[in-house]
Design a protein around this motif. Structure first.
Motif, PDB file in Angstrom:
ATOM      1  N   ASP A 126       0.819  -1.217   0.000  1.00 39.14           N
ATOM      2  CA  ASP A 126       0.000   0.000   0.000  1.00 39.14           C
ATOM      3  C   ASP A 126       0.850   1.264   0.000  1.00 39.14           C
ATOM      4  O   ASP A 126       0.526   2.231  -0.681  1.00 39.14           O
ATOM      5  N   GLU A 127       1.943   1.247   0.767  1.00 39.64           N
ATOM      6  CA  GLU A 127       2.843   2.402   0.776  1.00 39.64           C
ATOM      7  C   GLU A 127       3.457   2.616  -0.602  1.00 39.64           C
ATOM      8  O   GLU A 127       3.554   3.742  -1.080  1.00 39.64           O
ATOM      9  N   LEU A 128       3.861   1.532  -1.220  1.00 38.73           N
ATOM     10  CA  LEU A 128       4.465   1.616  -2.548  1.00 38.73           C
ATOM     11  C   LEU A 128       3.460   2.130  -3.573  1.00 38.73           C
ATOM     12  O   LEU A 128       3.786   2.983  -4.399  1.00 38.73           O
ATOM     13  N   LYS A 129       2.220   1.641  -3.515  1.00 41.97           N
ATOM     14  CA  LYS A 129       1.177   2.109  -4.432  1.00 41.97           C
ATOM     15  C   LYS A 129       0.962   3.606  -4.281  1.00 41.97           C
ATOM     16  O   LYS A 129       0.829   4.332  -5.272  1.00 41.97           O
ATOM     17  N   GLU A 130       0.915   4.079  -3.053  1.00 35.33           N
ATOM     18  CA  GLU A 130       0.674   5.497  -2.798  1.00 35.33           C
ATOM     19  C   GLU A 130       1.816   6.355  -3.345  1.00 35.33           C
ATOM     20  O   GLU A 130       1.584   7.400  -3.958  1.00 35.33           O
ATOM     21  N   VAL A 131       3.042   5.932  -3.142  1.00 36.31           N
ATOM     22  CA  VAL A 131       4.195   6.685  -3.648  1.00 36.31           C
ATOM     23  C   VAL A 131       4.183   6.719  -5.171  1.00 36.31           C
ATOM     24  O   VAL A 131       4.428   7.763  -5.781  1.00 36.31           O
ATOM     25  N   CYS A 132       3.873   5.604  -5.796  1.00 35.15           N
ATOM     26  CA  CYS A 132       3.816   5.551  -7.262  1.00 35.15           C
ATOM     27  C   CYS A 132       2.721   6.465  -7.794  1.00 35.15           C
ATOM     28  O   CYS A 132       2.912   7.167  -8.794  1.00 35.15           O
ATOM     29  N   LYS A 133       1.592   6.475  -7.109  1.00 37.55           N
ATOM     30  CA  LYS A 133       0.480   7.333  -7.515  1.00 37.55           C
ATOM     31  C   LYS A 133       0.857   8.816  -7.377  1.00 37.55           C
ATOM     32  O   LYS A 133       0.584   9.618  -8.261  1.00 37.55           O
ATOM     33  N   GLU A 134       1.519   9.156  -6.284  1.00 38.97           N
ATOM     34  CA  GLU A 134       1.946  10.540  -6.085  1.00 38.97           C
ATOM     35  C   GLU A 134       2.994  10.953  -7.109  1.00 38.97           C
ATOM     36  O   GLU A 134       2.994  12.091  -7.579  1.00 38.97           O
ATOM     37  N   MET A 175       2.402  14.249 -14.131  1.00 44.05           N
ATOM     38  CA  MET A 175       1.323  14.881 -14.894  1.00 44.05           C
ATOM     39  C   MET A 175       1.326  16.398 -14.679  1.00 44.05           C
ATOM     40  O   MET A 175       1.065  17.164 -15.604  1.00 44.05           O
ATOM     41  N   GLU A 176       1.630  16.810 -13.471  1.00 43.07           N
ATOM     42  CA  GLU A 176       1.714  18.250 -13.185  1.00 43.07           C
ATOM     43  C   GLU A 176       2.770  18.909 -14.065  1.00 43.07           C
ATOM     44  O   GLU A 176       2.544  19.986 -14.634  1.00 43.07           O
ATOM     45  N   GLN A 177       3.922  18.257 -14.209  1.00 42.14           N
ATOM     46  CA  GLN A 177       4.984  18.815 -15.054  1.00 42.14           C
ATOM     47  C   GLN A 177       4.556  18.861 -16.516  1.00 42.14           C
ATOM     48  O   GLN A 177       4.860  19.814 -17.234  1.00 42.14           O
ATOM     49  N   VAL A 178       3.828  17.843 -16.972  1.00 43.44           N
ATOM     50  CA  VAL A 178       3.328  17.825 -18.351  1.00 43.44           C
ATOM     51  C   VAL A 178       2.373  18.995 -18.575  1.00 43.44           C
ATOM     52  O   VAL A 178       2.470  19.721 -19.567  1.00 43.44           O
ATOM     53  N   TYR A 179       1.435  19.188 -17.636  1.00 42.67           N
ATOM     54  CA  TYR A 179       0.473  20.290 -17.771  1.00 42.67           C
ATOM     55  C   TYR A 179       1.170  21.651 -17.750  1.00 42.67           C
ATOM     56  O   TYR A 179       0.810  22.553 -18.504  1.00 42.67           O
ATOM     57  N   THR A 191      -3.639  15.753  -9.901  1.00 45.22           N
ATOM     58  CA  THR A 191      -4.095  14.771  -8.912  1.00 45.22           C
ATOM     59  C   THR A 191      -5.404  14.127  -9.354  1.00 45.22           C
ATOM     60  O   THR A 191      -5.564  12.904  -9.283  1.00 45.22           O
ATOM     61  N   GLN A 192      -6.328  14.939  -9.837  1.00 48.48           N
ATOM     62  CA  GLN A 192      -7.613  14.406 -10.288  1.00 48.48           C
ATOM     63  C   GLN A 192      -7.450  13.506 -11.508  1.00 48.48           C
ATOM     64  O   GLN A 192      -8.119  12.481 -11.623  1.00 48.48           O
ATOM     65  N   THR A 193      -6.567  13.871 -12.408  1.00 48.01           N
ATOM     66  CA  THR A 193      -6.322  13.049 -13.592  1.00 48.01           C
ATOM     67  C   THR A 193      -5.815  11.668 -13.188  1.00 48.01           C
ATOM     68  O   THR A 193      -6.283  10.652 -13.689  1.00 48.01           O
ATOM     69  N   ASN A 251      -8.293   8.423 -13.784  1.00 50.80           N
ATOM     70  CA  ASN A 251      -7.889   7.549 -14.887  1.00 50.80           C
ATOM     71  C   ASN A 251      -7.165   6.292 -14.422  1.00 50.80           C
ATOM     72  O   ASN A 251      -6.654   5.542 -15.241  1.00 50.80           O
ATOM     73  N   GLY A 252      -7.097   6.086 -13.131  1.00 52.00           N
ATOM     74  CA  GLY A 252      -6.510   4.847 -12.637  1.00 52.00           C
ATOM     75  C   GLY A 252      -5.000   4.814 -12.612  1.00 52.00           C
ATOM     76  O   GLY A 252      -4.413   3.864 -12.132  1.00 52.00           O
ATOM     77  N   GLY A 253      -4.344   5.827 -13.100  1.00 48.78           N
ATOM     78  CA  GLY A 253      -2.898   5.933 -13.028  1.00 48.78           C
ATOM     79  C   GLY A 253      -2.134   4.819 -13.705  1.00 48.78           C
ATOM     80  O   GLY A 253      -1.471   4.033 -13.043  1.00 48.78           O
TER      81      GLY A 253
END
Length: 118
Positions: free
Chosen positions: A38-46, A52-56, A90-92, A96-98
């Motif tokens: 769960d910790e790993l999933k959260e870090v990957c999601k963040e 995505m923020e950098q892309v935008y 964050t919403q994207t 979209n499931g990341g």
């Protein structure tokens, strides 16, 4: 996928990590074989949200700025634009499931030998 994990290492060594927050940088540095799935999933999601923020931000740079106007107003607009971009990223990722986060999670799970907890 090693390119992605290399991207995390590059991310940790940039000043952008400090701007985004030491919390994210600290979370990534603390990922290892003792981490839970769960910790790993959260870090990957963040991380994907940050990516995505950098892309935008790069997309908005291509639009250009309007000439003229108050410089203090421009600073205020830039502040709120950055906040809006962070929220959008964050919403994207949430909606979209990341897919990037999922692939990164699978690769890092293998690299660190983390198993799913039941």
């Amino acid at each position: 996928m090693s390119m992605i994990t290399g991207g995390i290492d590059a991310y940790l060594n940039t000043s952008a990590a400090d701007i985004y927050g030491s919390g994210m940088s600290g979370k990534i540095k603390n990922v290892g074989s003792s981490s839970t799935a769960d910790e790993l999933k959260e870090v990957c999601k963040e991380f994907e949200s940050y990516f995505m923020e950098q892309v935008y931000k790069e997309m908005f740079k291509s639009v250009g700025k309007s000439e003229g106007g108050d410089s203090s107003l421009a600073s205020l607009v830039d502040y709120f634009k950055d906040t809006a971009i962070q929220t959008l990223a964050t919403q994207t990722t949430d909606q979209n499931g990341g897919p990037l986060a999922q692939q990164l999670y699978k690769q890092m799970k293998r690299n660190y030998g983390i198993t799913e907890e039941e």
